[in-house]
Design an enzyme around this catalytic site. Sequence first.
Site, mmCIF file in Angstrom:
data_model
loop_
_atom_site.group_PDB
_atom_site.id
_atom_site.type_symbol
_atom_site.label_atom_id
_atom_site.label_comp_id
_atom_site.label_asym_id
_atom_site.label_seq_id
_atom_site.Cartn_x
_atom_site.Cartn_y
_atom_site.Cartn_z
ATOM 1 N N SER A 1 0.827 -1.199 0.000
ATOM 2 C CA SER A 1 0.000 0.000 0.000
ATOM 3 C C SER A 1 0.862 1.250 0.000
ATOM 4 O O SER A 1 1.937 1.283 0.592
ATOM 5 C CB SER A 1 -0.941 0.006 1.199
ATOM 6 O OG SER A 1 -0.298 0.623 2.287
ATOM 7 N N LYS A 2 0.333 2.247 -0.685
ATOM 8 C CA LYS A 2 1.061 3.505 -0.851
ATOM 9 C C LYS A 2 1.424 4.122 0.497
ATOM 10 O O LYS A 2 2.444 4.766 0.642
ATOM 11 C CB LYS A 2 0.150 4.439 -1.654
ATOM 12 C CG LYS A 2 0.730 5.772 -1.942
ATOM 13 C CD LYS A 2 -0.024 6.436 -3.056
ATOM 14 C CE LYS A 2 -0.908 7.525 -2.505
ATOM 15 N NZ LYS A 2 -1.668 8.229 -3.539
ATOM 16 N N ARG A 3 0.535 3.895 1.463
ATOM 17 C CA ARG A 3 0.773 4.456 2.796
ATOM 18 C C ARG A 3 2.085 3.954 3.394
ATOM 19 O O ARG A 3 2.777 4.672 4.089
ATOM 20 C CB ARG A 3 -0.367 4.045 3.745
ATOM 21 C CG ARG A 3 -1.629 4.797 3.508
ATOM 22 C CD ARG A 3 -1.551 6.115 4.192
ATOM 23 N NE ARG A 3 -2.175 7.125 3.352
ATOM 24 C CZ ARG A 3 -2.827 8.150 3.811
ATOM 25 N NH1 ARG A 3 -2.932 8.318 5.092
ATOM 26 N NH2 ARG A 3 -3.339 9.024 2.995
ATOM 27 N N LYS A 4 2.369 2.670 3.151
ATOM 28 C CA LYS A 4 3.521 2.072 3.819
ATOM 29 C C LYS A 4 4.694 1.754 2.890
ATOM 30 O O LYS A 4 5.816 1.614 3.348
ATOM 31 C CB LYS A 4 3.080 0.775 4.523
ATOM 32 C CG LYS A 4 2.163 1.010 5.697
ATOM 33 C CD LYS A 4 2.024 -0.250 6.524
ATOM 34 C CE LYS A 4 0.586 -0.686 6.580
ATOM 35 N NZ LYS A 4 0.313 -2.045 6.242
ATOM 36 N N ARG B 1 8.571 9.643 4.922
ATOM 37 C CA ARG B 1 8.210 8.451 5.687
ATOM 38 C C ARG B 1 9.418 7.951 6.492
ATOM 39 O O ARG B 1 9.293 7.561 7.642
ATOM 40 C CB ARG B 1 7.748 7.377 4.708
ATOM 41 C CG ARG B 1 6.809 6.420 5.329
ATOM 42 C CD ARG B 1 5.969 5.626 4.379
ATOM 43 N NE ARG B 1 6.548 5.424 3.074
ATOM 44 C CZ ARG B 1 5.812 5.243 1.980
ATOM 45 N NH1 ARG B 1 4.511 5.278 2.060
ATOM 46 N NH2 ARG B 1 6.383 5.033 0.825
#
Length: 500
Positions: free
Chosen positions: A255-258, A472
């Site tokens: 996922s783009k989030r992680k 991130r």
Amino acid sequence: MNLTRVRTRVAPSPTGDPHVGTAYVALVNYCFARQHGGEFVLRIEDTDAARSTAESERVILAALHWCGLTWDEGPDVGGPFGPYRQSERSSIYASYAAKLLASGDAFKCFCTPERLEEMRVAQRAAGKPPRYDGQCLTYSAQEIARREAAGEPYVVRLRVPDEGVCVVNDLRRGPIEFEYTSVDMQVLIKSDGMPTYHLANVVDDHLMEITHVFRGEEWVSSAPKHLLLYSYFGWQPPELLHLPLLRNPDKSKLSKRKNPTGILFFRAMGYLPEALVNFLALLADPARDGEDEMLDLPAIVRRFDPQHVPIGGPVFDLAKLDWLNGRYIRERLDPTSFVQRVQEWAVSPERLKRVAQLAAPRIERLSDLGPLLAFLFSGRLALTTQSFESTKLDALSIRQALSLSVAEFDKLAAWNAVEIERVIGRIAAALDKKARDVARPFYVAITGSPTSIPLYDSMQLLGRDLVRERLRNAIDLLGAPSKRELQEWEALLARHEVAV
Ligand code: GLU
């Protein structure tokens, strides 16, 4: 399987940056078409007018070209089945929806969002799956005419049998059964007259004479709705194969989030497109015993076998991509092509000119350029918590500012210095800090130093994907927020926006 004529397609929705999953799906469809002397089509599925942008479409096409993929028909190259952009085909979908209404295979639904919400709440409370309850199916023709005449907005929904089973024959998984009672009466035409993905996708696959559809596993549950549409229209459905979702080594969904998932991230990190494509091909069709894993595109096309597509989610193992990329650099690039690749990657005349303009006011000797600009030619930066100590902001505000920016940057329709500055300014205001002070930790996270060439231009030059990755990393270093913390901070930002 009929292979006398093969037409495949990739159908991205232009609602964001190009995702590596799009390249993976495109590659498989490309291989199958090429292998059988067929055609590969690129169709833009932009029925979600609010989220689709021309810029996203442009970047997706460019990213797929960068991967070395070409298509025979598409919005940029034309073709006999155009237009290839769904937003230009609304009248076609409207005429097919009218046919379904006339045959009774679709119906007008006047339910208000409030009623639908009440229905869902009740279904949830009763432990039932969410599904339209068919209220508007009970209306007489007069009732429907009355509501329409009164100007009540309506959507067009798919009629779904009350009983029975739909069998989806997946080329790789075999027959998959779905009880019709678990299939929702899908909206086909929204109240603004625009089609949903389901109707547009089926109509276009039929009209564009698509014979084989290789698409992500997330669409399996849509297949019964699509098959119903094919049967209502009396059309032959294409062969379907659902590709497994790519996964992290711990098997969680990519996922783009992680994770880095943008094609542009891989380009910015200095992966070669051949290596990325080779890596993706192995995920769809792993090496056979003793086979060299280094495969160029013609070899990938030649050997592709849908029966080899793994059913369990293949692991997107970045260490393997690194290894392959290193091999490509060492084994496939002679000095001339190596120089050319370096130039394309980071020092195209256009980019260099911009960088030089930004750097010139800040140097006394050309040799100052090395340390000043190293961050533009790097992947992840080696930072420590001490790197952030020189900034004026307290630790909590730094974590808040960096964490909030990730989601806010993702929301930007255009990635440029002006928009980036605006986001940081808004966050600073919400935290009640000076924008200059809030910008400092961004300097550290993005450039590795509290001062450098102008921050917002640097972020634009690096691209959204690499910026997200560096942010991130910095956030992980300083302590990633808990879900609750992030929610609180987001609420703080939202409250502030309302107040101003
Ligand atoms: N527009 C859909 C997507 O973005 C296409 C799905 C399909 O291939 O049917 O993935």
